[in-house]
Design an enzyme around this catalytic site. Structure first.
Site, PDB file in Angstrom:
ATOM      1  N   GLU A   1      30.751 -99.480-146.194  1.00 26.52           N
ATOM      2  CA  GLU A   1      29.442 -99.438-146.888  1.00 26.52           C
ATOM      3  C   GLU A   1      29.392-100.521-147.163  1.00 26.52           C
ATOM      4  OE1 GLU A   1      29.704 -94.925-145.410  1.00 26.52           O
ATOM      5  OE2 GLU A   1      30.564 -96.817-146.909  1.00 26.52           O
TER       6      GLU A   1
ATOM      7  N   PHE B   1      25.592 -93.000-149.862  1.00 21.80           N
ATOM      8  CA  PHE B   1      26.715 -93.897-149.232  1.00 21.80           C
ATOM      9  C   PHE B   1      25.723 -95.329-150.486  1.00 21.80           C
ATOM     10  CE2 PHE B   1      28.011 -91.008-146.071  1.00 21.80           C
ATOM     11  CZ  PHE B   1      28.192 -90.121-147.403  1.00 21.80           C
TER      12      PHE B   1
ATOM     13  N   HIS C   1      18.826 -88.642-145.892  1.00 20.63           N
ATOM     14  CA  HIS C   1      19.047 -88.049-146.813  1.00 20.63           C
ATOM     15  C   HIS C   1      19.274 -87.611-148.644  1.00 20.63           C
ATOM     16  CE1 HIS C   1      19.962 -87.954-142.687  1.00 20.63           C
ATOM     17  NE2 HIS C   1      20.874 -86.675-142.502  1.00 20.63           N
TER      18      HIS C   1
ATOM     19  N   ARG D   1      15.985 -86.024-145.143  1.00 21.43           N
ATOM     20  CA  ARG D   1      15.792 -85.496-143.223  1.00 21.43           C
ATOM     21  C   ARG D   1      15.269 -84.620-143.498  1.00 21.43           C
ATOM     22  NH1 ARG D   1      22.194 -81.845-143.476  1.00 21.43           N
ATOM     23  NH2 ARG D   1      22.611 -82.367-140.617  1.00 21.43           N
TER      24      ARG D   1
END
Length: 317
Positions: free
Chosen positions: A61, A86, A112, A170
């Site tokens: 990332e 992330f 998410h 999500r």
């Protein structure tokens, strides 16, 4: 009261995917980078149709953010995609130094987010990302409420010059905003007019705020509902005007009450029109594993909690 209909529950991440697919056709400068989660971020169509503009960086990332920052120098508009945890916590240094400080035109797109990530548990359920990102000078922070709004926001941020953090989720949630909406960064949406209490909600809590307003109306309480999809820049004018009218405020968000929408609203009111306020948010805690519905109920992130907070703040007027 105006009726808002759920036209069919959809996940907001699919709204992002649909918006990115459309951008692939209409803006040749848009490029996409993903950290090994192409399917989860619904970036498959963009990858299939524009393989020369899609970059799979793997589970790296920090490298993805650095690559994206570099691409802007050549006039590209990079959209990065991975989970919210992330997208922010893991790469905060790279975002601060290479994107925010440098004013790079990178669109950090994060799926998410919050406890509705569900069964993956506390390590993945970031509840502090809005706070992390809004503290960065020059960073625009957006948290959308449904599929249609997420698609519209994805299209809009491509036209915005500067770094953006776009947060979505999500699970499948109610899809109730107009399909043909024009998304205006920094402009709150008044969903209900009210006179007794102002409910200011963002993300998945907007639909819950609508349900709460209906229940409060049945109790004889007139609730004004405002959808604040842009946390930064905040539509302070809309918030102040509503607070002056109703005299009390409830904020609702799928985020820690430290650093999120609620604190931004509280600062705005403290500086301009001190007003009683209650917070519907997680209270300085991590999440845990469970279904989205179980976790939203456990942490008081639903219509029932908004109704309770509204009744409480009314007593403080």
């Amino acid at each position: 009261m105006k009726e808002y209909k759920n036209t069919g529950s959809k996940d907001t991440r699919s709204g992002f995917g649909a918006g990115l697919t459309e951008l692939g056709k209409t803006n040749e400068n848009v490029v996409a980078l993903c950290a090994d989660l192409t399917g989860s971020l619904k970036m498959d169509d963009f990858k299939a149709n524009h393989p020369e503009r899609f970059f799979q960086v793997g589970i790296a990332e920090a490298n993805m953010i650095g690559m994206a920052a570099g691409m802007t120098i050549g006039g590209k508009i990079p959209f990065t995609g991975t989970f919210a945890n992330f997208s922010t916590g893991r790469v905060y240094d790279q975002i601060r130094q290479s994107v925010a400080y440098s004013g790079k035109n990178v669109k950090i797109c994060a799926s998410h987010a919050g406890v509705t990530l569900g069964e993956d548990g506390a390590t993945h359920q970031i509840l502090e990302d809005l706070g992390l990102m809004k503290m960065l000078p020059g960073m625009t922070v957006i948290n959308t409420c449904d599929y249609n709004q997420t698609k519209a926001a994805t299209l809009a941020i491509a036209e915005h010059d500067g770094p953006v953090y776009l947060r979505f989720g999500r699970p499948k949630v109610a899809n109730f905003t107009p399909e043909d909406q024009k998304f205006e960064i920094g402009k709150a949406l008044k969903l209900y007019e009210g006179t007794d209490v102002t409910i200011i909600a963002t993300g998945h809590l907007v639909w819950e705020a609508i349900q709460a307003a209906i229940e409060l109306n049945e109790k004889g309480i007139s609730a004004e509902v405002i959808d604040v999809h842009t946390i930064k820049p905040l539509d302070e004018k809309a918030i102040i005007e509503s607070a002056k009218k109703t005299g009390c405020v409830v904020t609702a968000e799928e985020h820690n009450f430290l650093g999120g929408l609620g604190e931004s609203v509280a600062r705005t009111l403290a500086e301009n029109h001190p007003t009683p306020q209650e917070f519907v948010a997680t209270k300085d805690t991590f999440g845990e594993s469970g279904t989205p519905a179980q976790l939203m109920d456990k942490y008081g992130l639903n219509a029932a909690a908004i109704v309770k907070a509204s009744e409480k703040v009314l007593k403080r007027k």
